[in-house]
Design a protein around this motif. Sequence first.
Motif, PDB file in Angstrom:
ATOM      1  N   ARG A 157       0.840  -1.197   0.000  1.00 59.76           N
ATOM      2  CA  ARG A 157       0.000   0.000   0.000  1.00 59.76           C
ATOM      3  C   ARG A 157       0.881   1.255   0.000  1.00 59.76           C
ATOM      4  N   ASN A 158       1.891   1.262   0.830  1.00 62.49           N
ATOM      5  CA  ASN A 158       2.804   2.408   0.877  1.00 62.49           C
ATOM      6  C   ASN A 158       3.577   2.557  -0.428  1.00 62.49           C
ATOM      7  N   ALA A 159       3.898   1.436  -1.060  1.00 59.76           N
ATOM      8  CA  ALA A 159       4.613   1.492  -2.330  1.00 59.76           C
ATOM      9  C   ALA A 159       3.781   2.206  -3.392  1.00 59.76           C
ATOM     10  N   ARG A 160       2.513   1.922  -3.424  1.00 64.76           N
ATOM     11  CA  ARG A 160       1.631   2.610  -4.373  1.00 64.76           C
ATOM     12  C   ARG A 160       1.577   4.105  -4.079  1.00 64.76           C
ATOM     13  N   HIS A 161       1.525   4.456  -2.789  1.00 68.05           N
ATOM     14  CA  HIS A 161       1.495   5.873  -2.414  1.00 68.05           C
ATOM     15  C   HIS A 161       2.778   6.572  -2.864  1.00 68.05           C
ATOM     16  N   VAL A 162       3.916   5.926  -2.635  1.00 65.59           N
ATOM     17  CA  VAL A 162       5.202   6.521  -3.023  1.00 65.59           C
ATOM     18  C   VAL A 162       5.278   6.683  -4.536  1.00 65.59           C
ATOM     19  N   TRP A 163       4.860   5.665  -5.263  1.00 64.33           N
ATOM     20  CA  TRP A 163       4.906   5.720  -6.726  1.00 64.33           C
ATOM     21  C   TRP A 163       4.064   6.876  -7.262  1.00 64.33           C
ATOM     22  N   HIS A 164       2.850   7.015  -6.744  1.00 64.85           N
ATOM     23  CA  HIS A 164       1.973   8.092  -7.210  1.00 64.85           C
ATOM     24  C   HIS A 164       2.462   9.458  -6.741  1.00 64.85           C
ATOM     25  N   LEU A 165       3.066   9.515  -5.539  1.00 64.39           N
ATOM     26  CA  LEU A 165       3.609  10.782  -5.063  1.00 64.39           C
ATOM     27  C   LEU A 165       4.741  11.250  -5.971  1.00 64.39           C
ATOM     28  N   GLU A 166       5.612  10.353  -6.357  1.00 61.54           N
ATOM     29  CA  GLU A 166       6.711  10.723  -7.251  1.00 61.54           C
ATOM     30  C   GLU A 166       6.190  11.238  -8.587  1.00 61.54           C
ATOM     31  N   ARG A 167       5.131  10.628  -9.077  1.00 59.90           N
ATOM     32  CA  ARG A 167       4.570  11.098 -10.347  1.00 59.90           C
ATOM     33  C   ARG A 167       3.905  12.470 -10.182  1.00 59.90           C
ATOM     34  N   SER A 168       3.287  12.693  -9.026  1.00 65.06           N
ATOM     35  CA  SER A 168       2.589  13.960  -8.813  1.00 65.06           C
ATOM     36  C   SER A 168       3.553  15.126  -8.656  1.00 65.06           C
ATOM     37  N   VAL A 169       4.759  14.867  -8.149  1.00 69.39           N
ATOM     38  CA  VAL A 169       5.744  15.943  -7.989  1.00 69.39           C
ATOM     39  C   VAL A 169       6.737  15.960  -9.148  1.00 69.39           C
ATOM     40  N   HIS A 170       6.459  15.128 -10.148  1.00 69.67           N
ATOM     41  CA  HIS A 170       7.234  15.116 -11.403  1.00 69.67           C
ATOM     42  C   HIS A 170       8.697  14.731 -11.209  1.00 69.67           C
ATOM     43  N   LEU A 171       8.928  13.759 -10.321  1.00 68.78           N
ATOM     44  CA  LEU A 171      10.270  13.185 -10.259  1.00 68.78           C
ATOM     45  C   LEU A 171      10.506  12.345 -11.512  1.00 68.78           C
ATOM     46  N   PRO A 172      11.762  12.189 -11.919  1.00 65.96           N
ATOM     47  CA  PRO A 172      12.033  11.374 -13.114  1.00 65.96           C
ATOM     48  C   PRO A 172      11.490   9.958 -12.938  1.00 65.96           C
ATOM     49  N   ASP A 173      11.058   9.369 -14.023  1.00 66.60           N
ATOM     50  CA  ASP A 173      10.498   8.026 -13.963  1.00 66.60           C
ATOM     51  C   ASP A 173      11.630   7.000 -13.822  1.00 66.60           C
ATOM     52  N   ILE A 220      20.720   1.594  -7.852  1.00 69.69           N
ATOM     53  CA  ILE A 220      19.585   1.179  -7.019  1.00 69.69           C
ATOM     54  C   ILE A 220      18.255   1.496  -7.682  1.00 69.69           C
ATOM     55  N   VAL A 221      18.218   2.578  -8.464  1.00 69.38           N
ATOM     56  CA  VAL A 221      16.991   2.930  -9.179  1.00 69.38           C
ATOM     57  C   VAL A 221      16.843   2.070 -10.431  1.00 69.38           C
ATOM     58  N   GLY A 222      17.937   1.922 -11.185  1.00 64.70           N
ATOM     59  CA  GLY A 222      17.871   1.167 -12.438  1.00 64.70           C
ATOM     60  C   GLY A 222      17.577  -0.303 -12.245  1.00 64.70           C
ATOM     61  N   THR A 223      18.010  -0.873 -11.109  1.00 64.71           N
ATOM     62  CA  THR A 223      17.714  -2.278 -10.835  1.00 64.71           C
ATOM     63  C   THR A 223      16.357  -2.458 -10.160  1.00 64.71           C
ATOM     64  N   ALA A 224      15.649  -1.354  -9.935  1.00 67.04           N
ATOM     65  CA  ALA A 224      14.302  -1.357  -9.338  1.00 67.04           C
ATOM     66  C   ALA A 224      14.309  -1.842  -7.895  1.00 67.04           C
ATOM     67  N   ASN A 225      15.428  -1.621  -7.207  1.00 67.57           N
ATOM     68  CA  ASN A 225      15.471  -1.947  -5.781  1.00 67.57           C
ATOM     69  C   ASN A 225      15.025  -0.781  -4.904  1.00 67.57           C
ATOM     70  N   HIS A 226      15.059   0.431  -5.452  1.00 65.87           N
ATOM     71  CA  HIS A 226      14.677   1.610  -4.673  1.00 65.87           C
ATOM     72  C   HIS A 226      14.007   2.650  -5.557  1.00 65.87           C
ATOM     73  N   TYR A 227      13.206   3.484  -4.894  1.00 66.90           N
ATOM     74  CA  TYR A 227      12.609   4.661  -5.530  1.00 66.90           C
ATOM     75  C   TYR A 227      13.557   5.845  -5.355  1.00 66.90           C
ATOM     76  N   TRP A 228      13.332   6.870  -6.156  1.00 69.07           N
ATOM     77  CA  TRP A 228      14.082   8.124  -5.949  1.00 69.07           C
ATOM     78  C   TRP A 228      13.886   8.614  -4.516  1.00 69.07           C
ATOM     79  N   LEU A 229      12.646   8.483  -4.031  1.00 75.22           N
ATOM     80  CA  LEU A 229      12.314   9.024  -2.711  1.00 75.22           C
ATOM     81  C   LEU A 229      13.113   8.324  -1.611  1.00 75.22           C
ATOM     82  N   ASP A 230      13.466   7.067  -1.811  1.00 76.89           N
ATOM     83  CA  ASP A 230      14.286   6.360  -0.821  1.00 76.89           C
ATOM     84  C   ASP A 230      15.632   7.051  -0.650  1.00 76.89           C
TER      85      ASP A 230
END
Length: 266
Positions: free
Chosen positions: A52-68, A212-222
């Motif tokens: 659930r938190n992962a979905r929140h983080v993913w959508h938050l990053e998109r809403s603040v226009h962090l790089p995908d 860490i981002v490219g291997t999909a182990n972490h979000y930018w926000l981490d």
Amino acid sequence: MNARTEPAETEAEPGTPARPSLIREFLLVAGLFLVYKLGRQLATGHTADAFRNARHVWHLERSVHLPDETAVQSALLHGDTLVHLANTYYATVHFPATVAFLVWLYLRRPAHYVWARRVLAVLTTAALVLPFTFPLAPPRMLTGTGLVDTARIYGPSVYGPPSSDHLSNQFAAMPSLHFGWALMVAIGLMAATRSRRRGLWLLHPLITLLVIVGTANHYWLDAIVATAMLGLALAVVPPPRPTATTAGRGTGLLKPRETVLAGAGR
């Protein structure tokens, strides 16, 4: 009197701390790593909240226009060799680089060693609180994002299935201590040396971030949260005082050696 000049006898630099006991420091650092591993294990068992938190983080990053994150992973997936190197970097550099950093400081810059060890201890302890309050599944576990688990597909992987992985808590993605420790390694080496090229140490956290981002182990926000926590740790841990070794290295600012008249005053 003899008019010859001789260099003054070399004395220990005032204010330079003695090197801490090796056995004591080994136990402290080993304890730090043990707390890191065990602390993450204690925060297991919150799978539903983590997704659930992962979905929140993913959508938050998109809403603040962090790089995908998918843009970074797409660059890695252009060739098997590149993505394999990224997975290897993620699996093998994190702990050894931090240990090598601490060993070098211990041997060459004792004051900076004590400072860096304390900062890492504060950062790691603070980071262990978040998995209890905010468990987070890594992006490689999310569906519908376009991301893949590169380590599982291309290898090498340090994780097994979450249900049977007893060595790590895979739902403790935030903060990224991979990035937090790498950034402290760079900051610590830049503080302890005076080479004009010491800024190149920042390549370590930069590469770590892309990995860490490219291997999909972490979000930018981490990584952003890890940076904020490191900033707080640096703020509460007093920095070491500059010494002649670090204040003048590579800059020509060391004081010239004093000379005395041999036999003067005799």
